[in-house]
Design a protein around this motif. Structure first.
Motif, mmCIF file in Angstrom:
data_model
loop_
_atom_site.group_PDB
_atom_site.id
_atom_site.type_symbol
_atom_site.label_atom_id
_atom_site.label_comp_id
_atom_site.label_asym_id
_atom_site.label_seq_id
_atom_site.Cartn_x
_atom_site.Cartn_y
_atom_site.Cartn_z
ATOM 1 N N ASP A 68 0.295 -1.394 0.261
ATOM 2 C CA ASP A 68 -0.107 0.258 0.425
ATOM 3 C C ASP A 68 0.435 1.168 -0.169
ATOM 4 O O ASP A 68 0.468 2.328 -0.801
ATOM 5 C CB ASP A 68 -0.775 -0.285 1.636
ATOM 6 C CG ASP A 68 -1.889 -1.509 0.919
ATOM 7 O OD1 ASP A 68 -2.039 -1.761 -0.034
ATOM 8 O OD2 ASP A 68 -2.429 -1.038 2.311
ATOM 9 N N LEU A 69 2.044 1.230 0.679
ATOM 10 C CA LEU A 69 2.684 2.510 0.487
ATOM 11 C C LEU A 69 3.736 2.412 -0.483
ATOM 12 O O LEU A 69 3.662 4.245 -0.898
ATOM 13 C CB LEU A 69 3.667 2.323 1.813
ATOM 14 C CG LEU A 69 5.124 3.790 1.883
ATOM 15 C CD1 LEU A 69 4.363 4.690 2.379
ATOM 16 C CD2 LEU A 69 6.083 2.596 2.666
ATOM 17 N N GLN A 70 3.745 1.536 -1.149
ATOM 18 C CA GLN A 70 4.870 1.839 -2.547
ATOM 19 C C GLN A 70 3.485 2.459 -3.805
ATOM 20 O O GLN A 70 4.179 2.840 -4.613
ATOM 21 C CB GLN A 70 5.455 0.399 -2.789
ATOM 22 C CG GLN A 70 6.328 0.075 -2.029
ATOM 23 C CD GLN A 70 7.844 1.065 -1.846
ATOM 24 O OE1 GLN A 70 7.645 1.897 -2.446
ATOM 25 N NE2 GLN A 70 7.712 1.073 -0.614
ATOM 26 N N ALA A 71 2.914 2.018 -3.432
ATOM 27 C CA ALA A 71 1.329 1.868 -4.319
ATOM 28 C C ALA A 71 0.728 3.783 -4.146
ATOM 29 O O ALA A 71 0.990 4.509 -5.232
ATOM 30 C CB ALA A 71 0.146 1.500 -4.411
ATOM 31 N N ARG B 156 2.928 5.641 -2.936
ATOM 32 C CA ARG B 156 3.604 6.414 -3.294
ATOM 33 C C ARG B 156 3.954 7.327 -5.000
ATOM 34 O O ARG B 156 4.562 7.322 -5.245
ATOM 35 C CB ARG B 156 5.634 5.920 -2.849
ATOM 36 C CG ARG B 156 5.732 6.391 -1.860
ATOM 37 C CD ARG B 156 7.417 5.351 -1.277
ATOM 38 N NE ARG B 156 8.120 5.793 -1.739
ATOM 39 C CZ ARG B 156 8.978 5.753 -1.597
ATOM 40 N NH1 ARG B 156 10.438 4.718 -1.768
ATOM 41 N NH2 ARG B 156 10.380 6.620 -1.936
ATOM 42 N N ALA B 157 3.666 5.713 -5.733
ATOM 43 C CA ALA B 157 3.574 5.672 -7.196
ATOM 44 C C ALA B 157 2.254 6.780 -7.526
ATOM 45 O O ALA B 157 2.440 7.440 -8.457
ATOM 46 C CB ALA B 157 3.564 4.660 -7.263
ATOM 47 N N GLU B 158 1.013 6.706 -6.683
ATOM 48 C CA GLU B 158 0.646 7.714 -6.959
ATOM 49 C C GLU B 158 0.880 9.159 -6.732
ATOM 50 O O GLU B 158 0.542 9.820 -7.951
ATOM 51 C CB GLU B 158 -0.714 7.343 -6.463
ATOM 52 C CG GLU B 158 -2.102 8.202 -6.234
ATOM 53 C CD GLU B 158 -3.160 8.043 -5.848
ATOM 54 O OE1 GLU B 158 -4.374 8.805 -5.824
ATOM 55 O OE2 GLU B 158 -3.335 7.093 -4.896
ATOM 56 N N ARG B 159 1.777 9.266 -5.895
ATOM 57 C CA ARG B 159 2.078 10.956 -5.150
ATOM 58 C C ARG B 159 2.966 10.987 -6.721
ATOM 59 O O ARG B 159 2.841 11.885 -7.120
ATOM 60 C CB ARG B 159 2.840 10.564 -4.524
ATOM 61 C CG ARG B 159 1.335 11.057 -2.817
ATOM 62 C CD ARG B 159 1.938 10.413 -1.550
ATOM 63 N NE ARG B 159 1.250 11.201 -0.994
ATOM 64 C CZ ARG B 159 1.349 10.099 0.391
ATOM 65 N NH1 ARG B 159 2.627 10.307 1.433
ATOM 66 N NH2 ARG B 159 0.598 10.243 1.815
ATOM 67 N N GLN B 160 3.947 10.291 -6.835
ATOM 68 C CA GLN B 160 4.678 10.783 -7.667
ATOM 69 C C GLN B 160 4.030 11.018 -9.227
ATOM 70 O O GLN B 160 4.730 11.904 -10.531
ATOM 71 C CB GLN B 160 5.551 9.853 -8.236
ATOM 72 C CG GLN B 160 6.740 9.310 -7.001
ATOM 73 C CD GLN B 160 7.973 7.751 -6.979
ATOM 74 O OE1 GLN B 160 7.489 7.582 -7.681
ATOM 75 N NE2 GLN B 160 8.166 7.785 -6.356
ATOM 76 N N SER B 161 3.168 10.097 -10.260
ATOM 77 C CA SER B 161 2.124 9.952 -11.488
ATOM 78 C C SER B 161 1.895 11.746 -11.137
ATOM 79 O O SER B 161 2.122 12.492 -12.389
ATOM 80 C CB SER B 161 1.187 9.034 -11.144
ATOM 81 O OG SER B 161 0.618 9.083 -11.736
ATOM 82 N N GLN B 162 1.292 12.283 -9.564
ATOM 83 C CA GLN B 162 0.467 13.195 -10.171
ATOM 84 C C GLN B 162 1.134 14.013 -10.246
ATOM 85 O O GLN B 162 1.455 15.460 -10.327
ATOM 86 C CB GLN B 162 -0.083 13.750 -8.235
ATOM 87 C CG GLN B 162 -1.286 12.840 -8.153
ATOM 88 C CD GLN B 162 -1.741 12.851 -6.798
ATOM 89 O OE1 GLN B 162 -1.275 13.514 -6.358
ATOM 90 N NE2 GLN B 162 -2.933 12.376 -6.248
ATOM 91 N N LEU B 163 2.754 14.479 -9.444
ATOM 92 C CA LEU B 163 3.538 15.266 -8.883
ATOM 93 C C LEU B 163 4.597 15.061 -10.541
ATOM 94 O O LEU B 163 4.925 16.877 -11.589
ATOM 95 C CB LEU B 163 4.664 14.667 -8.325
ATOM 96 C CG LEU B 163 4.592 15.296 -6.433
ATOM 97 C CD1 LEU B 163 5.981 15.278 -5.809
ATOM 98 C CD2 LEU B 163 4.115 16.197 -6.611
#
Length: 258
Positions: A165-168, A170-177
């Motif tokens: 869940d944490l990695q997911a 992080r990936a979502e936040r990176q995609s948003q940024l």
């Protein structure tokens, strides 16, 4: 099983007293492994443990009865042995019949001959009870080991899911940024607005240049006209008050003559 070394007596006892259940217990003891067992294996083991515990309870009651029988028989034999002297005196004095004494002696001998059998039955009952206790203890430990292994596995799974869940996230936040950065650098609307502002700025600068060019002759003409006016009036910046009076009082003829 390693924690039940030399349980041959146990196997014989459970086969004798348990029948089919004895085979189940033997199989459970030999094959159960908490590290590889499934939940179904655990349920079967727990069911066998419950049945064995019931047998243990019955075995304890049986041992208590056998032990009580031995205690009673020993007390009876001890009491009868003390009574022998009394019977002998009464028989000698004719206070008791020989037949009665004979019957008493027969019973005492019978009780003494029965005592070893009662002791053996008590010992068998105790051995059986003790072996069942070992089995129950072993099953209890196996269940505890299984539950501990299951708990550890669940904790490991929970930790893995948390990491996932944490990695997911992080990936979502990176995609948003990344999306916001792309919008900042590559927005067509923003680029068009910037280009339009630059165009207008350039147009304004060009109009200023043209206006400055058109204004220059006007400024030059105004400057020349001002010089002419200054010369026509004369330079009066250095005259005294008396000179100013004379100048102002002079007649036009005098001025022209001068």
């Amino acid at each position: 099983m390693s924690n039940l070394n030399g349980w041959g007596l146990t196997a014989r006892l459970i086969s004798k007293h348990f029948g089919v259940l004895g085979d189940k217990i033997s199989e459970a003891i030999a094959n159960f492994d908490p590290e590889t067992a499934t939940e179904a294996d655990r349920d079967r083991l727990a069911d066998t443990l419950r049945q064995t515990a019931q047998k243990l309870a019955a075995a304890r009651a049986s041992f208590d009865k056998e032990h009580e029988d031995v205690v009673k028989l020993r007390n009876l034999i001890a009491t009868d042995e003390k009574a022998l002297e009394v019977l002998a005196d009464r028989l000698a004095t004719g206070k008791i019949s020989e037949a009665t004494v004979t019957m008493f002696c027969d019973e005492l001998e019978a009780n003494k001959s029965r005592l070893p059998v009662e002791l053996q039955e008590e010992q068998d009952a105790q051995d059986y009870m003790n072996e069942l206790q070992k089995i129950v203890d072993a099953f209890s430990k196996q269940l505890a080991d299984f539950d501990a292994a299951a708990k550890k596995a669940l904790q490991t799974l929970a930790s893995a899911n948390a990491q996932k869940d944490l990695q997911a996230l992080r990936a979502e936040r990176q995609s948003q940024l990344a999306g916001l950065s792309g919008l900042q650098g590559h927005s067509s609307a923003l680029n068009a607005l910037t280009k339009r502002a630059q165009t207008v700025s350039n147009e304004a600068a060009g109009m200023k240049i043209v206006a400055d060019i058109g204004q220059k002759p006007l400024d030059q003409a105004a400057e020349i006209d001002a010089i002419r006016k200054s010369v026509a009036l004369g330079d009066t910046s250095g005259e005294s008050t008396m000179d100013r009076l004379r100048r102002l009082s002079a007649k036009p003829a005098d001025i022209s003559a001068a």
